[in-house]
Motif scaffolding. Structure first.
Motif, PDB file in Angstrom:
ATOM      1  N   GLU A  28       0.836  -1.211   0.000  1.00  0.00           N
ATOM      2  CA  GLU A  28       0.000   0.000   0.000  1.00  0.00           C
ATOM      3  C   GLU A  28       0.863   1.251   0.000  1.00  0.00           C
ATOM      4  O   GLU A  28       0.588   2.237  -0.704  1.00  0.00           O
ATOM      5  N   LEU A  29       1.939   1.234   0.785  1.00  0.00           N
ATOM      6  CA  LEU A  29       2.845   2.379   0.835  1.00  0.00           C
ATOM      7  C   LEU A  29       3.517   2.590  -0.514  1.00  0.00           C
ATOM      8  O   LEU A  29       3.611   3.718  -1.013  1.00  0.00           O
ATOM      9  N   PHE A  30       4.024   1.510  -1.121  1.00  0.00           N
ATOM     10  CA  PHE A  30       4.730   1.632  -2.400  1.00  0.00           C
ATOM     11  C   PHE A  30       3.815   2.152  -3.512  1.00  0.00           C
ATOM     12  O   PHE A  30       4.259   2.857  -4.413  1.00  0.00           O
ATOM     13  N   ARG A  31       2.556   1.800  -3.452  1.00  0.00           N
ATOM     14  CA  ARG A  31       1.627   2.290  -4.484  1.00  0.00           C
ATOM     15  C   ARG A  31       1.457   3.807  -4.391  1.00  0.00           C
ATOM     16  O   ARG A  31       1.140   4.461  -5.390  1.00  0.00           O
ATOM     17  N   ALA A  32       1.661   4.341  -3.190  1.00  0.00           N
ATOM     18  CA  ALA A  32       1.421   5.766  -2.977  1.00  0.00           C
ATOM     19  C   ALA A  32       2.676   6.621  -3.107  1.00  0.00           C
ATOM     20  O   ALA A  32       2.572   7.847  -3.196  1.00  0.00           O
ATOM     21  N   ARG A 163      12.939   2.236  -7.344  1.00  0.00           N
ATOM     22  CA  ARG A 163      12.778   3.431  -8.174  1.00  0.00           C
ATOM     23  C   ARG A 163      12.452   3.056  -9.617  1.00  0.00           C
ATOM     24  O   ARG A 163      11.517   3.582 -10.228  1.00  0.00           O
ATOM     25  N   ALA A 164      13.217   2.108 -10.175  1.00  0.00           N
ATOM     26  CA  ALA A 164      13.014   1.719 -11.574  1.00  0.00           C
ATOM     27  C   ALA A 164      11.669   1.020 -11.761  1.00  0.00           C
ATOM     28  O   ALA A 164      10.941   1.288 -12.728  1.00  0.00           O
ATOM     29  N   LEU A 165      11.336   0.123 -10.844  1.00  0.00           N
ATOM     30  CA  LEU A 165      10.113  -0.666 -10.983  1.00  0.00           C
ATOM     31  C   LEU A 165       8.867   0.201 -10.844  1.00  0.00           C
ATOM     32  O   LEU A 165       7.900   0.055 -11.613  1.00  0.00           O
ATOM     33  N   LEU A 166       8.876   1.123  -9.894  1.00  0.00           N
ATOM     34  CA  LEU A 166       7.717   1.983  -9.705  1.00  0.00           C
ATOM     35  C   LEU A 166       7.577   2.999 -10.829  1.00  0.00           C
ATOM     36  O   LEU A 166       6.475   3.456 -11.143  1.00  0.00           O
ATOM     37  N   ALA A 167       8.689   3.359 -11.446  1.00  0.00           N
ATOM     38  CA  ALA A 167       8.640   4.329 -12.537  1.00  0.00           C
ATOM     39  C   ALA A 167       8.250   3.688 -13.864  1.00  0.00           C
ATOM     40  O   ALA A 167       7.508   4.283 -14.650  1.00  0.00           O
ATOM     41  N   ARG A 168       8.702   2.438 -14.115  1.00  0.00           N
ATOM     42  CA  ARG A 168       8.560   1.872 -15.461  1.00  0.00           C
ATOM     43  C   ARG A 168       7.853   0.531 -15.505  1.00  0.00           C
ATOM     44  O   ARG A 168       7.630  -0.017 -16.580  1.00  0.00           O
ATOM     45  N   GLY A 169       7.530  -0.027 -14.347  1.00  0.00           N
ATOM     46  CA  GLY A 169       6.821  -1.286 -14.343  1.00  0.00           C
ATOM     47  C   GLY A 169       7.726  -2.485 -14.431  1.00  0.00           C
ATOM     48  O   GLY A 169       8.963  -2.367 -14.433  1.00  0.00           O
ATOM     49  N   PRO A 170       7.140  -3.714 -14.502  1.00  0.00           N
ATOM     50  CA  PRO A 170       7.920  -4.964 -14.479  1.00  0.00           C
ATOM     51  C   PRO A 170       9.012  -5.060 -15.543  1.00  0.00           C
ATOM     52  O   PRO A 170      10.015  -5.741 -15.339  1.00  0.00           O
TER      53      PRO A 170
END
Length: 532
Positions: A28-32, A163-170
């Motif tokens: 939940e935190l990472f999504r925000a 950082r990379a995963l949240l910015a650009r996805g899997p």
């Protein structure tokens, strides 16, 4: 993201015992969170500072101002403030750090102040959180947890992957692969009580000497050589002898895992503190090298000539290592193909005893069929080393913070001098169960000789058994000695203070000298590890 949201999540994670609930809270935190804030947030959640140390002690922290009425601090602003505090140098540095800290604390709510105090003092540490954060990050980004875990291993940092995963996805996970010149997190070992237990757990294995040096990962790509620490810091410029040796390898491109050590004139290892001081020296490296030359000794090969060897069994990686570096640059090892055989088992015990007799720390027993699990404390590597214990006297105790608020937690420990007084050797809050923490809080208040804002000074009457990895030199304490990795084993109410271990016994443990038959420091362990 507001620091208040991070603090709230940290408290909620600590308050639940459910792994699934912890992962859900982190997801939940990472999504925000914004991708650029993720590296700092992950580090804070694990109870670490990106700056590591900021030059602020407990006494400074206890004098901060009252809390703010509403949350306004962002994670980025806190990181910038702590970086500014860490950067303060020179005359008046202490006053300037205090000013900057008061400014930061004055902008924090009461909940945020508690979080920051625990974070800065190390009381917030949650050792298992990195593994949970991987799963939470994978859930937040709809990515495969195994893929995220491998990316973290090869990328060297959970924050960088976040950082990379949240910015650009899997799809960003494909960027993280073993690359010469980019360090990977080292594989770590679990602990076994003795060699026999390790053999029982692993089956066919290799028994290797465990060196008490600085873990290094050395990358060579042609004439370019880089040297990294266990924490992935680049220390190439401080170790010219290691880079010179790497250029003499029998390959142009390789990544090796090993230790940097120093030997005395008799070929025995110099104390860890000497090696650490040399590796930490940034000024006049040439003079430091002449005063204390170091050598790298390797035990694993992670890549060679463009081939990623991480997934190969240990026996194949070692064969490739033997073809890459000469024998003097490899750790001594004994292969045990039949660990159930009496002769093989006795040979393993004898080898471990010889390693200790040479002055090294112990042995690491490694399964021959295991891959290299970068960044994990794998069950296929088991370290066996002597656990020293000392009976010391409690001299004082500090009030705890966070979950330990209201309890006397951090113990000041002393050894007996010839005149009957006690010399402080260090502190520890490790090894305390909740029950033991409650008992010692009550007992130490009964023994209080003076009450201080930080805790209590007590009459030196209570003996506690302390396990430790060793003793090192330290100008901080009156006898010039300090305990390494001390933790509480049990209280010894059956012992009087005059039966506690002496400063001389501690000094013998530091020099690893033989112990006289009339007692003193714990003796050398029996072959195979464990107390003798």
């Amino acid at each position: 993201m507001l620091l208040a949201d991070l603090a709230r999540t940290s408290n909620a994670v600590a308050a639940t015992s459910s792994r699934a609930a912890k992962v859900a809270l982190l997801a939940e935190l990472f999504r925000a969170i914004a991708p650029d804030e993720a590296p700092v947030a992950v580090t804070y959640l694990a109870g670490r500072l990106p700056q590591r140390r900021i030059g602020v002690g407990w006494r400074t922290l206890t004098g901060h101002t009252g809390p703010a009425g509403a949350p306004s601090l962002t994670v980025s602003r806190v990181d910038a403030a702590l970086a500014a505090i860490a950067a303060v140098r020179g005359r008046g540095a202490q006053a300037e750090r205090q000013r900057l800290l008061r400014e930061l604390m004055g902008a924090a709510t009461e909940e945020e102040q508690h979080f920051l105090v625990r974070l800065i003092t190390g009381e917030l540490r949650q050792g298992a959180l990195d593994a949970l954060a991987v799963e939470g990050l994978a859930a937040a980004a709809d990515a495969d947890a195994a893929g995220v875990r491998r990316a973290v291993m090869l990328g060297g940092s959970l924050g960088a992957v976040a950082r990379a995963l949240l910015a650009r996805g899997p799809g960003a996970l494909a960027d993280f692969r073993l690359t010469v010149g980019r360090p990977v997190q080292p594989m770590l070992a679990q602990t076994a009580r003795d060699v026999d237990e390790a053999l029982d757990r692993l089956g066919p294995c290799a028994v290797e000497e465990k060196l008490d040096g600085i873990r290094v990962q050395v990358h060579r790509d042609g004439a370019e050589v880089r040297v990294y620490t266990r924490t992935l810091d680049d220390i190439t410029g401080r170790l010219p002898e290691v880079t010179d040796a790497a250029r003499r390898w029998r390959t142009e491109q390789a990544v090796l895992d090993g230790e940097v050590i120093a030997l005395d004139a008799d070929g025995r290892p110099r104390p860890f503190q000497d090696v650490a001081g040399r590796v930490g020296s940034r000024v006049d490296v040439g003079a430091a090298r002449r005063a204390l030359p170091l050598c790298a000794v390797f035990f694993d090969l992670l890549a060679v000539e463009g081939r990623d060897l991480l997934g190969l069994p240990a026996r194949e990686r070692h064969a490739a290592l033997a073809a890459t570096v000469p024998e003097p640059l490899r750790v001594r090892r004994l292969t045990v193909l039949d660990p159930d055989g009496a002769a093989h088992r006795e040979a393993a015990r004898r080898f471990a005893g010889e390693v200790l007799a040479r002055g090294h720390e112990g042995v690491v027993v490694k399964a021959l069929d295991a891959p290299y699990s970068a960044g994990r404390r794998g069950a296929s590597w088991l370290k066996v080393k002597p656990v020293h214990t000392l009976d010391l006297v409690v001299l004082a105790a500090e009030w705890g913070s966070g979950r330990r608020s209201g309890t006397l937690s951090n113990l000041h420990l002393g050894a007996r001098r010839p005149d009957g007084s006690f010399a402080m050797l260090g502190k520890t809050f490790k090894g305390l169960t909740d029950a033991l923490l409650a008992w010692q809080t009550e007992r130490l208040q009964e023994l209080a000789a003076a009450r201080e804002p930080w805790g209590v000074r007590v009459r030196p009457e209570l003996v506690v058994e302390i396990a430790l990895d060793g003793v090192q030199r330290s100008p901080r304490y009156p006898e010039g000695l300090a305990l390494r990795f001390a933790r509480v084993v049990r209280y010894r109410e059956d012992k009087r203070p005059e039966q506690a271990d002496t400063v001389d016994a501690v000094r013998r443990l530091h020099t690893r000298a033989p112990v006289p038959e009339d007692g003193g420091a714990p003796g050398s362990p029996a072959p195979g590890g464990g107390p003798g």
